[in-house]
Scaffold this active site. Sequence first.
Site, PDB file in Angstrom:
ATOM      1  N   ARG A 150      -1.679  -2.352  -4.128  1.00 41.11           N
ATOM      2  CA  ARG A 150      -2.937  -2.512  -3.410  1.00 41.11           C
ATOM      3  C   ARG A 150      -3.568  -1.131  -3.202  1.00 41.11           C
ATOM      4  O   ARG A 150      -3.862  -0.446  -4.164  1.00 41.11           O
ATOM      5  CB  ARG A 150      -2.679  -3.243  -2.082  1.00 41.11           C
ATOM      6  CG  ARG A 150      -3.920  -3.600  -1.276  1.00 41.11           C
ATOM      7  CD  ARG A 150      -4.867  -4.577  -1.952  1.00 41.11           C
ATOM      8  NE  ARG A 150      -5.862  -5.082  -1.004  1.00 41.11           N
ATOM      9  CZ  ARG A 150      -6.890  -5.831  -1.339  1.00 41.11           C
ATOM     10  NH1 ARG A 150      -7.067  -6.183  -2.601  1.00 41.11           N
ATOM     11  NH2 ARG A 150      -7.742  -6.261  -0.420  1.00 41.11           N
ATOM     12  N   LYS A 177     -14.005   3.264  -0.100  1.00 36.98           N
ATOM     13  CA  LYS A 177     -14.818   2.286   0.608  1.00 36.98           C
ATOM     14  C   LYS A 177     -14.782   2.663   2.079  1.00 36.98           C
ATOM     15  O   LYS A 177     -13.713   2.855   2.653  1.00 36.98           O
ATOM     16  CB  LYS A 177     -14.278   0.871   0.413  1.00 36.98           C
ATOM     17  CG  LYS A 177     -15.092  -0.200   1.137  1.00 36.98           C
ATOM     18  CD  LYS A 177     -14.591  -1.606   0.830  1.00 36.98           C
ATOM     19  CE  LYS A 177     -15.449  -2.662   1.523  1.00 36.98           C
ATOM     20  NZ  LYS A 177     -15.023  -4.041   1.185  1.00 36.98           N
ATOM     21  N   ASP A 186       0.843  -1.194   0.000  1.00 37.00           N
ATOM     22  CA  ASP A 186       0.000   0.000   0.000  1.00 37.00           C
ATOM     23  C   ASP A 186       0.879   1.245   0.000  1.00 37.00           C
ATOM     24  O   ASP A 186       2.006   1.218   0.494  1.00 37.00           O
ATOM     25  CB  ASP A 186      -0.894   0.021   1.241  1.00 37.00           C
ATOM     26  CG  ASP A 186      -1.728  -1.240   1.379  1.00 37.00           C
ATOM     27  OD1 ASP A 186      -2.401  -1.601   0.398  1.00 37.00           O
ATOM     28  OD2 ASP A 186      -1.705  -1.859   2.461  1.00 37.00           O
ATOM     29  N   ARG A 238     -13.624   1.355  -4.912  1.00 41.07           N
ATOM     30  CA  ARG A 238     -13.084   1.720  -3.597  1.00 41.07           C
ATOM     31  C   ARG A 238     -12.501   3.134  -3.592  1.00 41.07           C
ATOM     32  O   ARG A 238     -11.368   3.351  -3.184  1.00 41.07           O
ATOM     33  CB  ARG A 238     -12.030   0.714  -3.147  1.00 41.07           C
ATOM     34  CG  ARG A 238     -12.601  -0.638  -2.807  1.00 41.07           C
ATOM     35  CD  ARG A 238     -11.589  -1.502  -2.089  1.00 41.07           C
ATOM     36  NE  ARG A 238     -12.190  -2.787  -1.707  1.00 41.07           N
ATOM     37  CZ  ARG A 238     -11.568  -3.731  -1.025  1.00 41.07           C
ATOM     38  NH1 ARG A 238     -10.320  -3.534  -0.640  1.00 41.07           N
ATOM     39  NH2 ARG A 238     -12.168  -4.857  -0.721  1.00 41.07           N
TER      40      ARG A 238
END
Length: 379
Positions: free
Chosen positions: A196, A259, A174, A256
Amino acid sequence: MKYSTIFSAAAAVFAGSAAAVGVSGSAEGFAEGVTGGGDATPVYPDTIDELVSYLGDDEARVIVLTKTFDFTDSEGTTTGTGCAPWGTASACQVAIDQDDWCENYEPDAPSVSVEYYNAGVLGITVTSNKSLIGEGSSGAIKGKGLRIVSGAENIIIQNIAVTDINPKYVWGGDAITLDDCDLVWIDHVTTARIGRQHYVLGTSADNRVSLTNNYIDGVSDYSATCDGYHYWGIYLDGDADLVTMKGNYIYHTSGRSPKVQDNTLLHCVNNYFYDISGHAFEIGEGGYVLAEGNVFQNVDTVLETYEGAAFTVPSTTAGEVCSTYLGRDCVINGFGCSGTFSEDSTSFLSDFEGKNIASASAYTSVASRVVANAGQGNL
């Protein structure tokens, strides 16, 4: 005397230059009052080891990046077997089998060979009382993200880029991770080509967070939707999280974005969502969203999953209810060649009372302002 005068003048110039280095502006929204490294003397890391040391020590620091710090191959590579839940076409992301994810969640997906850079999987730890700032457009971290976790607080990240973290691989890393932290302001940051999530707030409380003027660039050679639109944008999955998103440019994603779930209160104001091939919002159980003054342009589906609560200011008159809780009316959102949303839940607006609330302007000026100002190099 002459040499003394010259030295004194040079020292004065240096001191003035050093004094000019620091955070620009101040946080708006829930993280208002964050000071980061405060007035600590700026430090300028030269190597990746120095950068890691400065970010992770116990000192209050102002850390200035003047170049790209490339971590890509700093920890070697791993080869193994992963899976391809989204297909095996050249534009599809594949998944690393992290913690037996493939067996547990995608048992029918075909197996594939994977080779990824180890540095990307886990970000650099950032401890309390830090300001991490970029100089001009030159400060970047490549191949590794940042982690603000385990009780860290009072942190500012401004005017940097975080890029190229195993973009082919889900679970490859990430860009920015927050989990169990407080008073964090992330401003004018560009994230691009991430495996990610661009931003992920984990399951522990992340208290007061402001994400402002950031550029989430979803253009990638690989994606879970196999179309060059990055799916994993912003995941707010905390416990008693307070998140302000203002002035951000969310571009070329497919899901997302964001999200929101699990007892997260999100104030999403004056952001520009552009060219989203799938959906922008998912609001899961425990997600509470006030969305106002945003622009959605070429967004196929503005809201997909809706299991929490949202107030999206369906009309100017409806926005008047906000005056009771925010001290002002809320403003309507704008839509162009886009889906819409008109959720009218107001039961959670009382949660905004007594907190630092970002201002809102009319959506009509948002798109041009955000494109001109969001991301690294646009302070």
